[in-house]
Every structure is written in structure tokens, then in C-alpha cells.
Motif scaffolding. Sequence first.
Motif, mmCIF file in Angstrom:
data_model
loop_
_atom_site.group_PDB
_atom_site.id
_atom_site.type_symbol
_atom_site.label_atom_id
_atom_site.label_comp_id
_atom_site.label_asym_id
_atom_site.label_seq_id
_atom_site.Cartn_x
_atom_site.Cartn_y
_atom_site.Cartn_z
ATOM 1 N N LYS A 154 -0.035 -5.181 -2.795
ATOM 2 C CA LYS A 154 0.300 -4.191 -3.819
ATOM 3 C C LYS A 154 1.100 -3.046 -3.210
ATOM 4 O O LYS A 154 2.074 -2.565 -3.799
ATOM 5 N N GLU A 155 0.719 -2.610 -2.010
ATOM 6 C CA GLU A 155 1.416 -1.508 -1.356
ATOM 7 C C GLU A 155 2.853 -1.884 -1.014
ATOM 8 O O GLU A 155 3.763 -1.051 -1.125
ATOM 9 N N LEU A 160 8.646 -0.840 -2.130
ATOM 10 C CA LEU A 160 9.976 -1.283 -2.557
ATOM 11 C C LEU A 160 10.390 -0.618 -3.866
ATOM 12 O O LEU A 160 11.569 -0.309 -4.066
ATOM 13 N N ILE A 161 9.423 -0.374 -4.760
ATOM 14 C CA ILE A 161 9.716 0.375 -5.989
ATOM 15 C C ILE A 161 10.163 1.782 -5.629
ATOM 16 O O ILE A 161 11.104 2.333 -6.204
ATOM 17 N N ASP A 162 9.503 2.391 -4.665
ATOM 18 C CA ASP A 162 9.848 3.737 -4.209
ATOM 19 C C ASP A 162 11.277 3.786 -3.658
ATOM 20 O O ASP A 162 11.936 4.821 -3.716
ATOM 21 N N THR A 192 2.936 -12.718 6.006
ATOM 22 C CA THR A 192 1.816 -13.139 5.149
ATOM 23 C C THR A 192 1.802 -12.332 3.858
ATOM 24 O O THR A 192 1.639 -12.883 2.761
ATOM 25 N N THR A 193 1.995 -11.014 3.973
ATOM 26 C CA THR A 193 1.979 -10.135 2.803
ATOM 27 C C THR A 193 3.152 -10.428 1.878
ATOM 28 O O THR A 193 3.000 -10.451 0.649
ATOM 29 N N LEU A 194 4.328 -10.651 2.450
ATOM 30 C CA LEU A 194 5.510 -10.972 1.642
ATOM 31 C C LEU A 194 5.298 -12.289 0.894
ATOM 32 O O LEU A 194 5.641 -12.401 -0.290
ATOM 33 N N HIS A 195 4.723 -13.280 1.580
ATOM 34 C CA HIS A 195 4.434 -14.568 0.938
ATOM 35 C C HIS A 195 3.461 -14.372 -0.226
ATOM 36 O O HIS A 195 3.661 -14.932 -1.315
ATOM 37 N N TYR A 260 -1.110 6.168 0.164
ATOM 38 C CA TYR A 260 0.064 5.653 0.856
ATOM 39 C C TYR A 260 0.745 6.813 1.586
ATOM 40 O O TYR A 260 1.415 7.645 0.940
ATOM 41 N N PRO A 261 0.626 6.909 2.894
ATOM 42 C CA PRO A 261 1.233 8.035 3.633
ATOM 43 C C PRO A 261 2.737 8.154 3.427
ATOM 44 O O PRO A 261 3.276 9.263 3.393
#
Length: 281
Positions: A154-155, A160-162, A192-195, A260-261
Motif C-alpha cells: 500500500k505504501e 507513486l501517487i505522491d 516482492t512488493t512490486l509484484h 510515511y516519513p
Amino acid sequence: MERILIFSQQKLLITQISDAISKLEPESELLCFTDPIDSLSFTAESPSLSGAVIDIDSDACSSLRFLKVFHTLDSSLPVIFLSKSGKYAVESFQYGAVDYLNSPFSMQRLREALDKLKEKHTTKNIRRVYIKTFGSFEIFVGDTPISWKNSKTKELLAFLIDSRGAEVSSDAIKQTLWPDVDEKKASSNYHTTLHNLRKKLASNGLEHLLLGSRGSQRVDTSIFDCDLYDFERCAEDGSPAACRQAFSLYKGRYLENNAYPWSHFTKLRIDIQFEQLCHNV
């Protein structure tokens, strides 16, 4: 029930349009305005509109002033334009037109236009993708929020939206989301996260939202609406109606409920814009 806004600076025309629509769509709620400021204010505060009918011969539409502001308030709202003169027939389709009626119009042509308006509104509601960033980060397909099992997945999307559609290098993503992890582990985590993100988006029919290659990623901003983007566009516009719309979008600080820092600088900038808006609304 359909809620249709009607705008014309001629009271007689308002009556003719509303009477005709009422015969064809007796269940519809018709919201009639002769004052451009009142109609814009209502649109800014009423996200549940199904569509609009606008008399393009109105003085307020001269040089497309009214249409530009109206379109800024809700760029996806379907609109039927009406004119005796035929002016702005081509330009109107840049501002959400689903049909352009010459006045006087027949009931058959009005029926066709209303069908187009209804079809566009229905399609918009079914497939509308909306990303919320004020308060907490959520993504909706229609009225249904996407659930997230993995917070890092989710982060990654939030980051990427940011970035507002700009390409972000894989190295920048790894350094931002895993700043205290060694290169090998960060790379493994990233892939892994991108997948997982691609899999999650595809399962919700959003496989085209994420674009990129092995070296960078970005989001396709043309296929979703986002409160952050709308807020910044309205704040930049600066008109009273746009400022009110931006004010209404502020449902808490930017990503306030997400730790999210990397969001710190955007948060500060939005806070400053919001303070300025408070003086203009």
C-alpha cells in the motif's frame, strides 16, 4: 434517482427545459439556477450530481469562463449543452459534453441526450477509480475500497501517487521505502512488493494503473481521480468557487493516519495551501 443541474440565465428557458425533462424523467430531481455563482457553489458542494444541462448562450459562458470553472469542479460530470446560436459547439466537448442540442429542441433529441447523460453517469460510477489521501490513504473502485494485507504494498502505491505520475527510479523507491536495509535485502523487498502491488491491482481490474519497467515506475494519472490532485488544481485556480471546492476536499491532513516519513514535505506544503484557503473561503 437522477439529480440534474440546469443552468441558464433565462428563466423562461429554465422552465421549458425543466418541464421537458420532467415529462421524460419524472423521477429525476431538477436543480435549476439562473445565477452562475450559485450554480458553481452548488456544484462544488454536491458531489452526487448525475449530470447537467447548460445554456451555452448565457452571458456567463462568454469566452467559456463559466464552462472552465464548472469543469474544474467536476471534470467527469456529463453535460448536455444547449444553444440557439450554435456557438462553442466544438469547444464544448472539451468540457464534458455528451451531447449538444440546438434550440428549440425536439423531445426525441432531448430523449437521446438524456440517455447519453445517463449512460455516461452509470459508467462513471461503475468504473470510477478514486484515490483518497487526506486523512488516510485509500483507493476505491466505484464505492468499494481495496483491502490491503501488506502495508508496504500500500505504501509503494501511495509513494507513486505522491509523485503525481512522474517516473520514479527503482533506486529512489528502495532508498525511500527501505532506507535502513542493505542493498541486497532492499532489492529483494522491492521486487516482492512490486509484484504484490501488480497482483493486487490486477485482481481489481486496475492492471493499467501502474506503468514502468525494471528501472522505474509511475502511475497513469489519466485513469483515476485523486483528492490531492483536485485540491492542488483548485487551490492553483484561486477563484472563489474553486477555493470552496478545495476547502471541502480537505478531510484531515495529508496522509495523517499513515506513518510515511517521505510524505512530510508534501504535508507541509498542503498545510500552507490550506491555511491560505481559509482566508479566501
